[in-house]
Design a protein around this motif. Sequence first.
Motif, PDB file in Angstrom:
ATOM      1  N   GLY A 153       0.917  -1.560   0.286  1.00  0.00           N
ATOM      2  CA  GLY A 153      -0.186   0.217  -0.190  1.00  0.00           C
ATOM      3  C   GLY A 153       0.580   1.471  -0.378  1.00  0.00           C
ATOM      4  N   ARG A 154       2.393   1.357  -0.369  1.00  0.00           N
ATOM      5  CA  ARG A 154       2.998   2.227  -0.732  1.00  0.00           C
ATOM      6  C   ARG A 154       2.734   3.074  -1.539  1.00  0.00           C
ATOM      7  NH1 ARG A 154       7.564   2.011   2.710  1.00  0.00           N
ATOM      8  NH2 ARG A 154       8.053   4.087   1.284  1.00  0.00           N
ATOM      9  N   GLN A 155       2.544   4.272  -1.786  1.00  0.00           N
ATOM     10  CA  GLN A 155       2.493   4.951  -3.095  1.00  0.00           C
ATOM     11  C   GLN A 155       4.448   5.778  -3.237  1.00  0.00           C
ATOM     12  OE1 GLN A 155      -0.320   6.168  -4.678  1.00  0.00           O
ATOM     13  NE2 GLN A 155      -0.746   4.571  -3.367  1.00  0.00           N
ATOM     14  N   ALA A 156       4.002   6.143  -5.060  1.00  0.00           N
ATOM     15  CA  ALA A 156       5.221   6.617  -5.081  1.00  0.00           C
ATOM     16  C   ALA A 156       6.086   7.673  -4.202  1.00  0.00           C
ATOM     17  CB  ALA A 156       5.435   7.058  -6.487  1.00  0.00           C
ATOM     18  N   PRO A 157       7.212   7.524  -3.873  1.00  0.00           N
ATOM     19  CA  PRO A 157       7.527   8.486  -3.129  1.00  0.00           C
ATOM     20  C   PRO A 157       8.199  10.380  -2.972  1.00  0.00           C
ATOM     21  CG  PRO A 157       9.446   7.151  -2.839  1.00  0.00           C
ATOM     22  CD  PRO A 157       7.820   6.422  -4.028  1.00  0.00           C
ATOM     23  N   PHE A 158       7.501  10.360  -5.296  1.00  0.00           N
ATOM     24  CA  PHE A 158       7.773  11.440  -5.523  1.00  0.00           C
ATOM     25  C   PHE A 158       6.832  11.503  -7.316  1.00  0.00           C
ATOM     26  CE2 PHE A 158       8.870  14.522  -8.273  1.00  0.00           C
ATOM     27  CZ  PHE A 158       8.522  16.547  -7.273  1.00  0.00           C
ATOM     28  N   GLY A 159       5.723  11.728  -6.823  1.00  0.00           N
ATOM     29  CA  GLY A 159       5.285  12.433  -8.883  1.00  0.00           C
ATOM     30  C   GLY A 159       4.097  10.960  -8.471  1.00  0.00           C
ATOM     31  N   ALA A 160       3.205  10.509  -9.611  1.00  0.00           N
ATOM     32  CA  ALA A 160       2.620   9.276  -9.397  1.00  0.00           C
ATOM     33  C   ALA A 160       2.782   7.993  -9.541  1.00  0.00           C
ATOM     34  CB  ALA A 160       1.322   9.823 -10.619  1.00  0.00           C
ATOM     35  N   SER A 161       4.321   7.765 -10.055  1.00  0.00           N
ATOM     36  CA  SER A 161       4.290   7.191 -10.874  1.00  0.00           C
ATOM     37  C   SER A 161       5.142   6.325 -10.852  1.00  0.00           C
ATOM     38  CB  SER A 161       4.644   7.106 -12.812  1.00  0.00           C
ATOM     39  OG  SER A 161       5.173   5.340 -13.069  1.00  0.00           O
ATOM     40  N   LEU A 162       5.314   4.820  -9.846  1.00  0.00           N
ATOM     41  CA  LEU A 162       6.068   4.257  -9.238  1.00  0.00           C
ATOM     42  C   LEU A 162       6.838   4.321  -9.670  1.00  0.00           C
ATOM     43  CD1 LEU A 162       4.311   2.306  -6.504  1.00  0.00           C
ATOM     44  CD2 LEU A 162       5.848   3.439  -5.886  1.00  0.00           C
ATOM     45  N   ALA A 163       6.574   3.450 -11.264  1.00  0.00           N
ATOM     46  CA  ALA A 163       7.510   2.575 -11.808  1.00  0.00           C
ATOM     47  C   ALA A 163       8.292   3.723 -12.061  1.00  0.00           C
ATOM     48  CB  ALA A 163       6.416   1.733 -13.214  1.00  0.00           C
ATOM     49  N   LEU A 164       8.251   4.621 -12.107  1.00  0.00           N
ATOM     50  CA  LEU A 164       9.203   5.555 -13.416  1.00  0.00           C
ATOM     51  C   LEU A 164      10.069   5.926 -11.888  1.00  0.00           C
ATOM     52  CD1 LEU A 164       9.861   7.996 -15.540  1.00  0.00           C
ATOM     53  CD2 LEU A 164       8.502   9.175 -14.774  1.00  0.00           C
ATOM     54  N   PHE A 165       9.559   6.511 -10.834  1.00  0.00           N
ATOM     55  CA  PHE A 165      10.863   6.821  -9.628  1.00  0.00           C
ATOM     56  C   PHE A 165      11.738   5.445  -9.813  1.00  0.00           C
ATOM     57  CE2 PHE A 165      12.300   7.239  -5.529  1.00  0.00           C
ATOM     58  CZ  PHE A 165      11.769   8.272  -5.345  1.00  0.00           C
ATOM     59  N   PHE A 166      11.100   4.351  -9.438  1.00  0.00           N
ATOM     60  CA  PHE A 166      12.056   3.321  -9.221  1.00  0.00           C
ATOM     61  C   PHE A 166      13.423   3.000 -10.551  1.00  0.00           C
ATOM     62  CE2 PHE A 166       9.143   1.173  -6.195  1.00  0.00           C
ATOM     63  CZ  PHE A 166       9.587   1.963  -5.330  1.00  0.00           C
ATOM     64  N   ALA A 167      12.144   3.416 -12.260  1.00  0.00           N
ATOM     65  CA  ALA A 167      13.179   3.276 -12.866  1.00  0.00           C
ATOM     66  C   ALA A 167      14.177   4.292 -13.011  1.00  0.00           C
ATOM     67  CB  ALA A 167      12.129   2.945 -14.511  1.00  0.00           C
ATOM     68  N   THR A 168      14.230   5.653 -12.820  1.00  0.00           N
ATOM     69  CA  THR A 168      15.697   6.415 -12.635  1.00  0.00           C
ATOM     70  C   THR A 168      16.472   5.976 -12.082  1.00  0.00           C
ATOM     71  OG1 THR A 168      14.272   7.444 -11.263  1.00  0.00           O
ATOM     72  CG2 THR A 168      14.329   8.369 -13.021  1.00  0.00           C
ATOM     73  N   ALA A 169      16.132   5.151 -11.126  1.00  0.00           N
ATOM     74  CA  ALA A 169      17.904   4.857 -10.384  1.00  0.00           C
ATOM     75  C   ALA A 169      17.900   3.296 -10.119  1.00  0.00           C
ATOM     76  CB  ALA A 169      16.789   4.806  -8.588  1.00  0.00           C
ATOM     77  N   VAL A 170      16.966   2.566 -10.881  1.00  0.00           N
ATOM     78  CA  VAL A 170      17.406   0.621 -11.134  1.00  0.00           C
ATOM     79  C   VAL A 170      18.127   1.326 -12.183  1.00  0.00           C
ATOM     80  CG1 VAL A 170      16.487  -0.407 -11.853  1.00  0.00           C
ATOM     81  CG2 VAL A 170      15.589   0.027 -10.405  1.00  0.00           C
ATOM     82  N   LEU A 171      18.030   1.971 -13.721  1.00  0.00           N
ATOM     83  CA  LEU A 171      18.956   1.707 -15.147  1.00  0.00           C
ATOM     84  C   LEU A 171      20.462   2.543 -14.680  1.00  0.00           C
ATOM     85  CD1 LEU A 171      15.933   2.948 -17.358  1.00  0.00           C
ATOM     86  CD2 LEU A 171      16.602   0.474 -17.236  1.00  0.00           C
ATOM     87  N   THR A 172      19.943   3.039 -13.841  1.00  0.00           N
ATOM     88  CA  THR A 172      21.424   4.160 -13.767  1.00  0.00           C
ATOM     89  C   THR A 172      22.116   3.162 -12.592  1.00  0.00           C
ATOM     90  OG1 THR A 172      20.417   6.646 -13.275  1.00  0.00           O
ATOM     91  CG2 THR A 172      22.530   5.799 -12.107  1.00  0.00           C
ATOM     92  N   LEU A 173      21.801   1.901 -12.012  1.00  0.00           N
ATOM     93  CA  LEU A 173      22.167   1.678 -11.220  1.00  0.00           C
ATOM     94  C   LEU A 173      22.869   0.180 -11.816  1.00  0.00           C
ATOM     95  CD1 LEU A 173      20.991   1.044  -7.724  1.00  0.00           C
ATOM     96  CD2 LEU A 173      22.679   2.137  -8.116  1.00  0.00           C
ATOM     97  N   ASP A 174      21.972  -0.144 -12.215  1.00  0.00           N
ATOM     98  CA  ASP A 174      22.014  -1.205 -13.560  1.00  0.00           C
ATOM     99  C   ASP A 174      23.550  -1.118 -15.030  1.00  0.00           C
ATOM    100  OD1 ASP A 174      20.663  -3.297 -12.581  1.00  0.00           O
ATOM    101  OD2 ASP A 174      19.411  -2.636 -14.141  1.00  0.00           O
ATOM    102  N   LEU A 175      23.573  -0.043 -15.060  1.00  0.00           N
ATOM    103  CA  LEU A 175      24.614   0.814 -16.254  1.00  0.00           C
ATOM    104  C   LEU A 175      25.496   1.065 -15.470  1.00  0.00           C
ATOM    105  CD1 LEU A 175      25.392   2.258 -18.618  1.00  0.00           C
ATOM    106  CD2 LEU A 175      24.689   3.816 -18.195  1.00  0.00           C
TER     107      LEU A 175
END
Length: 255
Positions: free
Chosen positions: A53-75
């Motif tokens: 039941g958690r909301q995105a820490p910022f913005g409306a999209s959980l997927a976008l918030f996580f993707a901005t970090a995960v893609l950077t870390l994966d690279l």
Amino acid sequence: MLHAIWLQMRVVAALTLRETRMTFGTSHVGYLWAIAQPVISVGFMVGLFYLIGRQAPFGASLALFFATAVLTLDLYNKLSVSLMRAFTTNKSLLSYPMIKEPDTLFARLTLIALTFLVIDALVYGGLMVVGWAELPAHPERLLYAFGTTCFLGFGVGAINAMLYQRTQAWQHVEKLVARPLFFLSGVFYIPSALPPEAVAVLKWNPLLHIVEWTREGFYANYRSDVLNIAYPLSLAAVLVIIALFAERITRKQRA
């Protein structure tokens, strides 16, 4: 001079093609798996936050918030780990006079950077298609953050390659150092919202600054109190200079 530069560029291009075949093989499955890995990581975290039941820490999209970090870390992780074994896996090729150790590093950097450009475009584009993301507010910041991630990953990977060549036990040390990065890089929280004592520790992680830079590029109203662009850039420059200088002065010892 120009002829020598052109020759080394051709060497790096040839090595990049060889790395592509070694990494992905001759089928499309390898390419698809490279794209699927970050998608699975983002999807897992989105599902977990949704269930609790958690909301995105910022913005409306959980997927976008996580993707901005995960893609950077994966690279970053792909560069630091893959470059670590560049010298040892290409040892037979280094007997040719025109091929030097840095050429193998640049070849892997080229392949990984181009691969992640495609991955980022597909992941972010997919989020926009399904309505989970809008066009980035500052696309130039995204490109700068991506380039800085490559720069830092190259510097760390080159240092790892030098150390791994000395002793293969370094790979275990590298894993211990890299493991906490997932929790220290703002993947599922906003660093600026943390207590000052926590921020004082986290800001020493250069990847945290790059993740914040990426989010400032995507969100129109995201303002980071932690971001210091000069820090990851200067650290990457120092690491690259040290690694290339060390490789140069020890080349005769390894010959």
